[in-house]
Write a protein that holds these residues in place. Structure first.
Motif, short mmCIF file in Angstrom:
data_model
loop_
_atom_site.label_atom_id
_atom_site.label_comp_id
_atom_site.label_asym_id
_atom_site.label_seq_id
_atom_site.Cartn_x
_atom_site.Cartn_y
_atom_site.Cartn_z
N SER A 1 8.54 8.49 -21.66
CA SER A 1 7.59 8.87 -20.75
C SER A 1 6.62 8.89 -20.69
O SER A 1 5.65 8.85 -19.50
N VAL A 2 5.91 8.39 -22.03
CA VAL A 2 4.83 7.21 -21.75
C VAL A 2 4.87 6.27 -21.16
O VAL A 2 4.27 5.54 -20.24
N LEU A 3 6.35 4.89 -20.69
CA LEU A 3 6.90 4.13 -19.83
C LEU A 3 6.30 4.59 -18.69
O LEU A 3 5.76 3.90 -17.99
N LEU A 4 6.85 5.83 -18.42
CA LEU A 4 6.50 6.47 -16.91
C LEU A 4 5.20 6.68 -16.44
O LEU A 4 4.96 6.08 -15.54
N SER A 5 5.06 6.63 -17.20
CA SER A 5 3.15 7.19 -17.17
C SER A 5 2.32 6.06 -16.21
O SER A 5 1.86 5.71 -15.62
N LEU A 6 2.63 5.55 -17.62
CA LEU A 6 2.12 3.92 -17.48
C LEU A 6 2.56 3.31 -16.05
O LEU A 6 1.46 2.27 -15.32
N THR A 7 3.73 3.33 -15.43
CA THR A 7 4.11 2.85 -14.53
C THR A 7 3.96 3.15 -13.29
O THR A 7 3.90 2.65 -11.98
N LEU A 8 2.99 4.20 -13.78
CA LEU A 8 2.19 4.88 -12.27
C LEU A 8 0.69 4.38 -12.01
O LEU A 8 0.86 4.32 -10.79
N ILE A 9 0.45 3.45 -12.74
CA ILE A 9 -0.68 2.70 -12.55
C ILE A 9 -0.42 1.92 -11.91
O ILE A 9 -1.49 1.72 -10.66
N PRO A 10 0.01 0.62 -12.05
CA PRO A 10 0.05 -1.03 -10.78
C PRO A 10 0.60 -0.33 -9.08
O PRO A 10 -0.72 -1.56 -8.91
N PRO A 11 1.40 0.66 -9.12
CA PRO A 11 1.10 0.23 -7.44
C PRO A 11 0.20 1.34 -7.01
O PRO A 11 -0.34 0.26 -5.83
N VAL A 12 -0.80 1.25 -7.57
CA VAL A 12 -2.29 2.01 -7.21
C VAL A 12 -2.98 0.60 -6.94
O VAL A 12 -4.19 0.66 -6.31
N LEU A 13 -3.19 -0.46 -8.18
CA LEU A 13 -3.41 -1.45 -7.89
C LEU A 13 -3.23 -2.21 -6.84
O LEU A 13 -3.87 -3.29 -6.82
N ALA A 14 -2.11 -2.79 -6.70
CA ALA A 14 -1.83 -3.33 -6.04
C ALA A 14 -2.15 -3.83 -4.84
O ALA A 14 -2.87 -3.30 -3.87
N THR A 15 -2.26 -5.34 -4.88
CA THR A 15 -3.50 -5.91 -3.62
C THR A 15 -2.60 -6.26 -2.50
O THR A 15 -2.96 -6.75 -1.52
N ALA B 1 5.36 -3.44 -8.65
CA ALA B 1 5.30 -1.88 -8.61
C ALA B 1 6.17 -0.96 -9.02
O ALA B 1 6.05 -0.38 -10.16
N LEU B 2 6.94 -0.81 -7.67
CA LEU B 2 7.74 0.45 -7.51
C LEU B 2 8.89 -0.03 -7.69
O LEU B 2 9.09 0.68 -8.41
#
Length: 201
Positions: free
Chosen positions: A78-92, A100-101
Motif C-alpha cells: 500500500s505504501v509502495l503503491l502510494s509512492l508510485t502515484l507520484i512519478p507519473p505526474v512528474l514525468a517530463t 513511471a507507469l
C-alpha cells in the motif's frame, strides 16, 4: 469489536483506499496528457504500461505474501503503491511516463493480489462471504477518489485562471461584495468582506 471484525474493517478500508487512490490518479490523466502534449496513440501506449508490468508481478505476489505475511505485505505494498502515484505526474517525457507507469503497474499487481489474499483469509475466519463487499468498498473508494480529484482539479484551474486574469479576480471580488450586501448578517458575508479587503490591498 472482536479480532475478526477488526480484521474485516481493516481490509475493507484498504480496499477503499486503494480504490480512492486509483480514482484520484485517473483524474490527473488529462493533465498529464496536456503537459506532455500527447496524442491519443501516445497516451494509449503509455496507459498500457501498468497492465504489462502487473502481468509480470502478480505471479510474484504469492511469494511476497508468504515471505512477509498477509498483513505486512498489504501494508508494504500500500505504501509502495502510494509512492508510485507520484512519478507519473512528474514525468517530463513519454519514455519517463512509460517507466513511471510500469512501476505503478508493478506495485498495483502485487498489492491487488495481497489485498485479495488478505480478504480471503478474513473471509475464512469470518465464516461467510465478504469478498463482494470488499470489492464494493473498492468501487466506493474509487468514486470518492475521482470526485475529490476532480474537485481539486477544478479549484486548481480556477485559482490559476484568477492568477492569470486580473479581470476575473475583480469580477469575483464584486460578486463577493454583492453577496455580502444581500446577506449582511451572515458569517459568509463577513468572510467575503475580509476577502474583499485582502484583494484590494
Amino acid at each position: 469489536m472482536n479480532e475478526i471484525s477488526r480484521g474485516r474493517a481493516a481490509v475493507t478500508m484498504i480496499f477503499a483506499v486503494h480504490g480512492a487512490a486509483l480514482g484520484a490518479f485517473a483524474t490527473r490523466i488529462p493533465w498529464i496528457r496536456d503537459q506532455l502534449e500527447l496524442d491519443p496513440v501516445a497516451l494509449g501506449a503509455a496507459l498500457v504500461a501498468p497492465a504489462i508490468s502487473a502481468c509480470f508481478t502478480m505471479p510474484m505476489s504469492g511469494r511476497v505474501t508468504r515471505w512477509l505475511g498477509s498483513r505486512r505485505a498489504i501494508t508494504l505494498m500500500s505504501v509502495l503503491l502510494s509512492l508510485t502515484l507520484i512519478p507519473p505526474v512528474l514525468a517530463t517525457s513519454l519514455p519517463l511516463l512509460w517507466l513511471a507507469l510500469l512501476a505503478y503497474g508493478a506495485a498495483t499487481g502485487i498489492a491487488d493480489v495481497a489485498m485479495n489474499a488478505g480478504g480471503v483469509d478474513v473471509e475464512r475466519r469470518h465464516g461467510r462471504s465478504i469478498i463482494s463487499g470488499l470489492h464494493g468498498s473498492w468501487s466506493v473508494g474509487g468514486l470518492f477518489g475521482s470526485g475529490l480529484g476532480d474537485y481539486v482539479r477544478a479549484v486548481t484551474e480556477t485559482v490559476e485562471r484568477l492568477r492569470r486574469d486580473p479581470a476575473a479576480l475583480s469580477d469575483a471580488r464584486e460578486a463577493g461584495l454583492a453577496n455580502a450586501g444581500r446577506f449582511p448578517l451572515s458569517r459568509t458575508a463577513d468572510l467575503l468582506r475580509e476577502l474583499s479587503a485582502e484583494l484590494t490591498r
